[in-house]
Write an enzyme that holds these catalytic residues in place. Structure first.
Site, PDB file in Angstrom:
ATOM      1  CD  GLN A  52      -3.396  -2.304  10.483  1.00 44.29           C
ATOM      2  OE1 GLN A  52      -4.376  -1.597  10.633  1.00 44.29           O
ATOM      3  NE2 GLN A  52      -2.179  -1.875  10.746  1.00 44.29           N
TER       4      GLN A  52
ATOM      5  CB  THR B 283      -5.667  -5.117  13.397  1.00 43.78           C
ATOM      6  OG1 THR B 283      -5.102  -4.113  14.245  1.00 43.78           O
ATOM      7  CG2 THR B 283      -6.519  -4.472  12.314  1.00 43.78           C
TER       8      THR B 283
ATOM      9  N   GLY C  11       9.930  -7.264  11.627  1.00 45.30           N
ATOM     10  CA  GLY C  11      11.001  -8.094  11.068  1.00 45.30           C
ATOM     11  C   GLY C  11      10.681  -9.588  11.056  1.00 45.30           C
ATOM     12  NE  ARG C  12       5.494 -10.379  13.857  1.00 41.43           N
ATOM     13  CZ  ARG C  12       4.218 -10.322  14.183  1.00 41.43           C
ATOM     14  NH1 ARG C  12       3.677 -11.251  14.959  1.00 41.43           N
ATOM     15  NH2 ARG C  12       3.451  -9.342  13.734  1.00 41.43           N
TER      16      ARG C  12
ATOM     17  CE  LYS D 165      -1.825  -1.506   3.817  1.00 44.31           C
ATOM     18  NZ  LYS D 165      -1.287  -2.878   3.875  1.00 44.31           N
TER      19      LYS D 165
ATOM     20  CB  ALA E 118       7.648  -3.104   6.896  1.00 45.25           C
ATOM     21  CB  THR E 119       5.912  -3.113  11.940  1.00 51.89           C
ATOM     22  OG1 THR E 119       5.323  -2.184  11.031  1.00 51.89           O
ATOM     23  CG2 THR E 119       5.750  -2.580  13.353  1.00 51.89           C
TER      24      THR E 119
ATOM     25  NE  ARG F 231       5.533  -8.748   5.444  1.00 51.75           N
ATOM     26  CZ  ARG F 231       6.004  -7.785   4.654  1.00 51.75           C
ATOM     27  NH1 ARG F 231       6.348  -8.034   3.405  1.00 51.75           N
ATOM     28  NH2 ARG F 231       6.127  -6.551   5.124  1.00 51.75           N
TER      29      ARG F 231
ATOM     30  CG  HIS G 107       2.015   1.704   5.069  1.00 51.68           C
ATOM     31  ND1 HIS G 107       0.906   2.505   5.003  1.00 51.68           N
ATOM     32  CD2 HIS G 107       1.587   0.517   5.583  1.00 51.68           C
ATOM     33  CE1 HIS G 107      -0.145   1.829   5.475  1.00 51.68           C
ATOM     34  NE2 HIS G 107       0.253   0.626   5.832  1.00 51.68           N
TER      35      HIS G 107
HETATM   36  P1  GDP Z   1       2.306  -2.187   3.039  1.00 49.78           P
HETATM   37  O1  GDP Z   1       2.260  -2.406   4.502  1.00 49.78           O
HETATM   38  O2  GDP Z   1       1.068  -2.637   2.339  1.00 49.78           O
HETATM   39  O3  GDP Z   1       2.681  -0.775   2.652  1.00 49.78           O
HETATM   40  O4  GDP Z   1       3.480  -3.129   2.487  1.00 49.78           O
HETATM   41  P2  GDP Z   1       4.926  -3.326   3.161  1.00 49.78           P
HETATM   42  O5  GDP Z   1       5.736  -2.113   2.918  1.00 49.78           O
HETATM   43  O6  GDP Z   1       4.811  -3.812   4.559  1.00 49.78           O
HETATM   44  O7  GDP Z   1       5.455  -4.574   2.344  1.00 49.78           O
HETATM   45  C1  GDP Z   1       5.551  -4.553   0.956  1.00 49.78           C
HETATM   46  C2  GDP Z   1       7.006  -4.876   0.577  1.00 49.78           C
HETATM   47  O8  GDP Z   1       7.067  -5.201  -0.794  1.00 49.78           O
HETATM   48  C3  GDP Z   1       7.948  -3.682   0.752  1.00 49.78           C
HETATM   49  O9  GDP Z   1       9.214  -4.160   1.086  1.00 49.78           O
HETATM   50  C4  GDP Z   1       7.969  -3.055  -0.637  1.00 49.78           C
HETATM   51  O10 GDP Z   1       9.177  -2.337  -0.889  1.00 49.78           O
HETATM   52  C5  GDP Z   1       7.874  -4.268  -1.500  1.00 49.78           C
HETATM   53  N1  GDP Z   1       7.182  -4.080  -2.797  1.00 49.78           N
HETATM   54  C6  GDP Z   1       6.110  -3.310  -3.083  1.00 49.78           C
HETATM   55  N2  GDP Z   1       5.722  -3.514  -4.361  1.00 49.78           N
HETATM   56  C7  GDP Z   1       6.579  -4.417  -4.884  1.00 49.78           C
HETATM   57  C8  GDP Z   1       6.676  -5.063  -6.161  1.00 49.78           C
HETATM   58  O11 GDP Z   1       5.892  -4.849  -7.069  1.00 49.78           O
HETATM   59  N3  GDP Z   1       7.688  -5.962  -6.304  1.00 49.78           N
HETATM   60  C9  GDP Z   1       8.566  -6.261  -5.308  1.00 49.78           C
HETATM   61  N4  GDP Z   1       9.526  -7.157  -5.563  1.00 49.78           N
HETATM   62  N5  GDP Z   1       8.499  -5.677  -4.091  1.00 49.78           N
HETATM   63  C10 GDP Z   1       7.515  -4.792  -3.900  1.00 49.78           C
HETATM   64  P1  IMO Z   2       0.336  -2.890   7.241  1.00 49.47           P
HETATM   65  O1  IMO Z   2      -0.400  -1.574   7.270  1.00 49.47           O
HETATM   66  C1  IMO Z   2       0.446  -7.082   8.357  1.00 49.47           C
HETATM   67  C2  IMO Z   2      -1.299  -8.176  12.212  1.00 49.47           C
HETATM   68  C3  IMO Z   2      -0.363  -8.656  13.300  1.00 49.47           C
HETATM   69  C4  IMO Z   2      -1.291  -9.572  14.062  1.00 49.47           C
HETATM   70  C5  IMO Z   2      -2.628  -8.866  13.977  1.00 49.47           C
HETATM   71  C6  IMO Z   2      -2.955  -8.009  15.192  1.00 49.47           C
HETATM   72  O2  IMO Z   2       1.805  -2.755   7.198  1.00 49.47           O
HETATM   73  O3  IMO Z   2      -0.229  -3.770   6.164  1.00 49.47           O
HETATM   74  P2  IMO Z   2      -2.066  -5.706  16.142  1.00 49.47           P
HETATM   75  O4  IMO Z   2      -0.669  -5.231  16.428  1.00 49.47           O
HETATM   76  O5  IMO Z   2      -2.797  -4.885  15.143  1.00 49.47           O
HETATM   77  O6  IMO Z   2      -2.869  -5.925  17.375  1.00 49.47           O
HETATM   78  O7  IMO Z   2      -1.858  -7.172  15.499  1.00 49.47           O
HETATM   79  O8  IMO Z   2      -2.567  -8.053  12.824  1.00 49.47           O
HETATM   80  N1  IMO Z   2      -0.946  -6.855  11.631  1.00 49.47           N
HETATM   81  C7  IMO Z   2      -0.427  -6.684  10.417  1.00 49.47           C
HETATM   82  N2  IMO Z   2      -0.031  -7.591   9.498  1.00 49.47           N
HETATM   83  N3  IMO Z   2       0.523  -5.766   8.071  1.00 49.47           N
HETATM   84  C8  IMO Z   2       0.104  -4.852   8.972  1.00 49.47           C
HETATM   85  O9  IMO Z   2       0.025  -3.544   8.677  1.00 49.47           O
HETATM   86  C9  IMO Z   2      -0.350  -5.295  10.226  1.00 49.47           C
HETATM   87  N4  IMO Z   2      -0.799  -4.673  11.343  1.00 49.47           N
HETATM   88  C10 IMO Z   2      -1.178  -5.645  12.197  1.00 49.47           C
HETATM   89  O10 IMO Z   2       0.749  -9.323  12.769  1.00 49.47           O
HETATM   90  O11 IMO Z   2      -1.407 -10.796  13.371  1.00 49.47           O
HETATM   91 MG    MG Z   3       3.344  -3.365   6.014  1.00 48.60          MG
END
Ligand code: GDP
Ligand code: IMO
Ligand code: MG
Length: 421
Positions: free
Chosen positions: A221, A236, A299-300, A15, A296-297, A302, A40
């Site tokens: 989320q 969540t 380090g676990r 996102k 990203a928050t 996925r 994010h």
């Molecule tokens: P969000 O929480 O939805 O914003 O997503 P996160 O940032 O937690 O996780 C998405 C991960 O995928 C990040 O490390 C991004 O840099 C990476 N990412 C996003 N779009 C792409 C894509 O099209 N290809 C690849 N390889 N990585 C991507």
């Molecule tokens: P973004 O915005 C992925 C998951 C946690 C846990 C559950 C409840 O980056 O997509 P919480 O801390 O909200 O009480 O945890 O929700 N969780 C996420 N998983 N991306 C997230 O946010 C998350 N925010 C919470 O891992 O399973």
């Molecule tokens: Mg994320």
């Protein structure tokens, strides 16, 4: 109008990158729910930035960013984020606004989150331990403190009263970690927060709408983590769905325009709970490695699996998705075959609906197999350059969902996004 970008799976769909890309066309970017549980990721040039509470529009100097009333805000994390952004040359004094109705996460919320998770043992949710659930519990329990309350002369006594309540709960959990350093940081961060642009968010955003400004609401989320429609109790504590925009910002439903749903080309989940298409074999491992699937928050690692159209169709229905963005398509570049889940076998019976207690049922995903494309797509700039077998994969998904896959993301880079036309 207010357009929305939100996640259709269990979060981490990409996102942040997509909001950053779309933000060029909007005047205001607003977060409407969640808190620092979100991570994010954005790339600006070769710099990687992970945002937790601040909207992903901050790298567009002309855009205004709003943290809405539906967010639970940790001032300590906010201060750190602002400092990091400052070091990237982003000055937020003029373009970050915070709703006075957003609830505060206080140090004992974080302690309670940890204590509650520990007490659940094997049944733990896998919370990010950021204090999200206790903060929302205090909101619905009518005990919480809001950003605007900070400016009230009774704030300290209200804080002490709430902390006392929490301490009693912590005693029940036999939790006795010393959190005094958290409290020092918290009070320092409150002084920082007081200096920020604290506004009446609902008037602020409606004035922007009335003056013809374009608003983009940024979800955190994903739909399957929604408190009402997600895989409860492994969810969540907020409404992550498009309806959450109305109560999380104070905008009326008829003001909602496009709902842009983001899905990975496959599926991931971090934390506990049902995940029908999860792969615990070497294919899942390959997805994790190629997709760099680590939280990203927190380090676990996925959990990874194939795309699940039963869950995605449910999300499209609940959110009223008008356009789909498919991210991380490049991660599938080297798979011989790809599977798409089109229905579930629930205790022996085939179904295309999400059941109530997913975690208690024996769910067997039914797959349709597709040819992989075995081509590196990360340099592609247009839809025409994409391999035919990939178009087949994407078109099948769009047709099944009844919503067009309008954009395909083929890498983490800021410009790696293909418009399908
Ligand atoms: P969000 O929480 O939805 O914003 O997503 P996160 O940032 O937690 O996780 C998405 C991960 O995928 C990040 O490390 C991004 O840099 C990476 N990412 C996003 N779009 C792409 C894509 O099209 N290809 C690849 N390889 N990585 C991507
Ligand atoms: P973004 O915005 C992925 C998951 C946690 C846990 C559950 C409840 O980056 O997509 P919480 O801390 O909200 O009480 O945890 O929700 N969780 C996420 N998983 N991306 C997230 O946010 C998350 N925010 C919470 O891992 O399973
Ligand atoms: Mg994320």
């Amino acid at each position: 109008m207010v357009d929305v970008i939100l996640g259709l799976q269990w979060g981490d769909e990409g996102k942040g990158k997509i909001v950053d890309w779309f933000a060029r066309n909007y005047d205001v970017i607003a977060r409407f729910q969640g808190g620092p549980n979100a991570g994010h990721t954005l790339y600006v040039g070769d710099k990687k930035i992970v945002l937790h509470q601040i909207p992903s529009g901050v790298f567009h100097p002309e855009a205004i960013n709003l943290i809405g009333n539906g967010v639970v805000l940790d001032p300590v994390i906010l201060k750190k984020e602002c400092e990091t952004l400052n070091s990237f040359g982003v000055d937020l004094r003029n373009n970050l606004f915070i709703s006075q109705r957003a609830h505060l996460i206080i140090p004992t919320h974080r302690a309670l989150d940890k204590a509650a998770e520990l007490s659940k043992g094997n049944l733990k949710i896998g919370s990010t331990l950021k204090g999200i659930s206790p903060a929302y519990m205090d909101k619905t329990g009518r005990n919480g403190l809001r950003v605007g309350d900070l400016l009230d002369k009774n704030f300290i006594s209200a804080y002490i009263k709430l902390r006392l309540k929490h301490q009693k709960l912590l005693e029940n959990y036999a939790f006795n970690e010393d959190i005094s350093t958290w409290e020092d940081e918290f009070f320092e961060a409150l002084e920082f927060l007081k200096e920020m642009n604290i506004v009446n968010g609902e008037y602020f955003i409606n004035h922007q709408i009335q003056s013809g400004k374009k608003i983009l609401a940024e979800g955190a989320q994903g739909t399957m983590l929604d408190i009402d429609f997600g895989t409860f109790p492994y969810v969540t504590s907020s409404n992550t769905i498009s309806a959450g925009v109305c109560n999380g910002l104070g905008v009326a439903p008829q003001k909602i325009g496009d709902v842009i749903g983001v899905t990975k080309a496959y599926c991931t989940r971090v934390g506990s709970g049902p995940f029908p298409t999860e792969l615990t074999d070497e294919t899942g491992e390959k997805l994790r490695k190629l997709g760099n699937e680590f939280g990203a928050t927190t380090g676990r690692p996925r959990r990874c699996g194939w795309i699940d159209l039963v869950a995605l169709k449910f999300a499209c229905m609940i959110d009223g998705v008008t356009k789909i963005v498919m991210t991380k398509a490049d991660v599938l570049d080297s798979f011989e075959n790809l599977e798409i889940c089109t229905s579930y076998k629930l205790n022996g019976k085939e179904s295309t609906e999400i059941p109530l207690q997913m975690e208690r049922l024996n769910i067997e995903p039914i797959y349709k197999t597709f040819n992989g494309w075995n081509t590196n797509i990360s340099a592609a700039k247009s839809y025409n350059e994409l391999p035919e077998s990939m178009k087949t994969y994407v078109n099948f998904i769009g047709q099944y969902l009844g919503v067009k896959v309008q954009y395909i993301s083929n890498g983490p880079g800021r410009e790696q996004l293909i418009d399908v036309n």
